[in-house]
Design an enzyme around this catalytic site. Structure first.
Site, PDB file in Angstrom:
ATOM      1  N   MET A   1      -1.925  -7.182   7.046  1.00  0.00           N
ATOM      2  CA  MET A   1      -2.895  -8.101   6.438  1.00  0.00           C
ATOM      3  C   MET A   1      -2.336  -8.792   5.193  1.00  0.00           C
ATOM      4  O   MET A   1      -3.102  -9.239   4.341  1.00  0.00           O
ATOM      5  CB  MET A   1      -4.155  -7.318   6.046  1.00  0.00           C
ATOM      6  N   SER A   2      -1.030  -8.864   5.071  1.00  0.00           N
ATOM      7  CA  SER A   2      -0.458  -9.415   3.825  1.00  0.00           C
ATOM      8  C   SER A   2       0.853 -10.129   4.107  1.00  0.00           C
ATOM      9  O   SER A   2       1.120 -10.555   5.227  1.00  0.00           O
ATOM     10  CB  SER A   2      -0.219  -8.265   2.831  1.00  0.00           C
TER      11      SER A   2
ATOM     12  N   ALA B   1       2.516  -2.089   4.167  1.00  0.00           N
ATOM     13  CA  ALA B   1       2.220  -1.084   5.182  1.00  0.00           C
ATOM     14  C   ALA B   1       1.761  -1.836   6.427  1.00  0.00           C
ATOM     15  O   ALA B   1       1.048  -2.835   6.311  1.00  0.00           O
ATOM     16  CB  ALA B   1       1.121  -0.148   4.688  1.00  0.00           C
TER      17      ALA B   1
ATOM     18  N   SER C   1       0.827  -1.213   0.000  1.00  0.00           N
ATOM     19  CA  SER C   1       0.000   0.000   0.000  1.00  0.00           C
ATOM     20  C   SER C   1       0.855   1.255   0.000  1.00  0.00           C
ATOM     21  O   SER C   1       1.734   1.420   0.849  1.00  0.00           O
ATOM     22  CB  SER C   1      -0.883   0.049   1.254  1.00  0.00           C
TER      23      SER C   1
ATOM     24  N   HIS D   1      -2.903   0.483  -4.495  1.00  0.00           N
ATOM     25  CA  HIS D   1      -1.971  -0.413  -5.174  1.00  0.00           C
ATOM     26  C   HIS D   1      -1.906  -0.035  -6.655  1.00  0.00           C
ATOM     27  O   HIS D   1      -2.728   0.722  -7.151  1.00  0.00           O
ATOM     28  CB  HIS D   1      -2.405  -1.864  -5.003  1.00  0.00           C
TER      29      HIS D   1
ATOM     30  N   HIS E   1      -8.095   2.779   6.499  1.00  0.00           N
ATOM     31  CA  HIS E   1      -7.360   2.543   5.253  1.00  0.00           C
ATOM     32  C   HIS E   1      -6.925   3.886   4.650  1.00  0.00           C
ATOM     33  O   HIS E   1      -5.828   3.990   4.085  1.00  0.00           O
ATOM     34  CB  HIS E   1      -8.233   1.759   4.274  1.00  0.00           C
TER      35      HIS E   1
ATOM     36  N   ASN F   1       0.937   3.495  11.223  1.00  0.00           N
ATOM     37  CA  ASN F   1       0.161   3.835  12.421  1.00  0.00           C
ATOM     38  C   ASN F   1       0.651   2.987  13.591  1.00  0.00           C
ATOM     39  O   ASN F   1       1.286   1.960  13.386  1.00  0.00           O
ATOM     40  CB  ASN F   1      -1.334   3.555  12.190  1.00  0.00           C
TER      41      ASN F   1
HETATM   42  N1  HPA Z   1      -3.282  -3.408  11.127  1.00  0.00           N
HETATM   43  C1  HPA Z   1      -3.325  -4.198  10.026  1.00  0.00           C
HETATM   44  N2  HPA Z   1      -2.889  -3.822   8.851  1.00  0.00           N
HETATM   45  C2  HPA Z   1      -2.368  -2.600   8.739  1.00  0.00           C
HETATM   46  C3  HPA Z   1      -2.289  -1.723   9.828  1.00  0.00           C
HETATM   47  C4  HPA Z   1      -2.786  -2.154  11.095  1.00  0.00           C
HETATM   48  O1  HPA Z   1      -2.741  -1.450  12.099  1.00  0.00           O
HETATM   49  N3  HPA Z   1      -1.730  -0.568   9.379  1.00  0.00           N
HETATM   50  C5  HPA Z   1      -1.466  -0.753   8.050  1.00  0.00           C
HETATM   51  N4  HPA Z   1      -1.857  -1.978   7.661  1.00  0.00           N
END
Ligand code: HPA
Length: 269
Positions: free
Chosen positions: A206-207, A111, A29, A59, A242, A230
């Site tokens: 998440m990846s 990310a 991302s 993306h 997001h 974050n």
């Molecule tokens: N959690 C999951 N996926 C993410 C996060 C998060 O805090 N930040 C960026 N991708």
């Protein structure tokens, strides 16, 4: 290797030339911009049957084959996530194609949310290891004994050393830590974050984990870098979204691009 992958690799070579690729890159991302800076041939995923479709905003869904800092690269500008399709092996075909094109190393970027106060938003984290907290595995159903992939040194010590050296040369701080994979697409609860923090994770996303398992299955050496967008849920007052991820990713992305370019330049030299 499937016939589909062989056909696609042939189709890619007929457009991009037959020079073997050395390094594959998966851009996460907010990092897709790098795909546009490669001097080479871009092929939209829509022209590559079996590659991920629409994808996720932020993306850049194309495969670019060409030269980056003197190294032949294959850049995947976007990835499929498990949460889009319910398939954790959604990146298998693209990774098979990369391997057939000659890639022997893969650098995966993403990310992620941080659980470490000393790795705040905007910073980079080199993956030393991961925790597959989703319980999913992209090799479920793979019939051969090759499915029993050792994951002891999933993140290649040599590539990691090269990335650390490149970061140092660029005066970019590069912390190291453990990445935990939650399936998403909902973000984690504060209790889930406390749980994985206790279990030894430093960042969450998440990846990446399914791709790393698949890449090791295919015999690629792997390195991974997170750009921290974050603090993970419950660790700061800032709302997690997001939109926020996409807005924050470029902060780390600019540094990551410098590190990756230096890493490739060192490799070429
Ligand atoms: N959690 C999951 N996926 C993410 C996060 C998060 O805090 N930040 C960026 N991708």
């Amino acid at each position: 290797m499937t016939d589909d992958a062989r056909k696609l690799a042939d189709a890619v070579r007929s457009r991009a030339g037959t020079t073997p690729v050395s390094v594959g890159l998966i851009l996460g991302s907010g990092l897709g911009h790098l795909a546009d800076t490669v001097d080479g041939t871009a092929i939209g995923y829509a022209d590559l049957p079996g590659f991920p479709h629409a994808g996720v905003s932020g993306h850049n869904p194309k495969l670019v084959i060409g030269d980056l800092e003197g190294v032949r690269v294959a850049v995947l500008g976007g990835r499929a996530h498990y949460y889009e399709s319910g398939r954790s092996d959604a990146m298998r075909l693209p990774l098979e194609v990369l391997q057939l094109l000659g890639a022997e190393a893969l650098i995966v970027t993403n990310a992620a949310g941080s659980m470490r106060a000393d790795i705040p938003p905007g910073e980079l984290m080199l993956l030393s290891d991961h925790i597959n907290f989703s319980g999913l595995n992209p090799l479920i159903g793979e019939p051969t004994d090759a499915r029993f992939v050792p994951m002891t040194q999933a993140y290649d010590p040599g590539l990691r050393a090269g990335l650390r050296a490149a970061a140092e040369a660029e005066a970019v701080a590069l912390q190291e830590g453990v990445y935990a994979w939650y399936s998403g697409p909902s973000f984690e609860t504060p209790a889930e974050i406390r749980a994985i923090r206790t279990l030894g994770a430093d960042a969450v996303g998440m990846s990446t984990v399914p791709e790393v398992i698949l890449a090791r299955f295919l015999g690629l050496r792997v390195a991974g870098v997170s750009t921290i967008t974050n603090m993970a849920a419950g660790l700061s007052d800032e709302a997690i979204s997001h939109e926020h991820t996409k807005a924050m990713a470029p902060l780390g992305a600019a540094k990551l691009e410098r590190v990756l370019r230096r890493f490739l330049r060192d490799r070429a030299g």
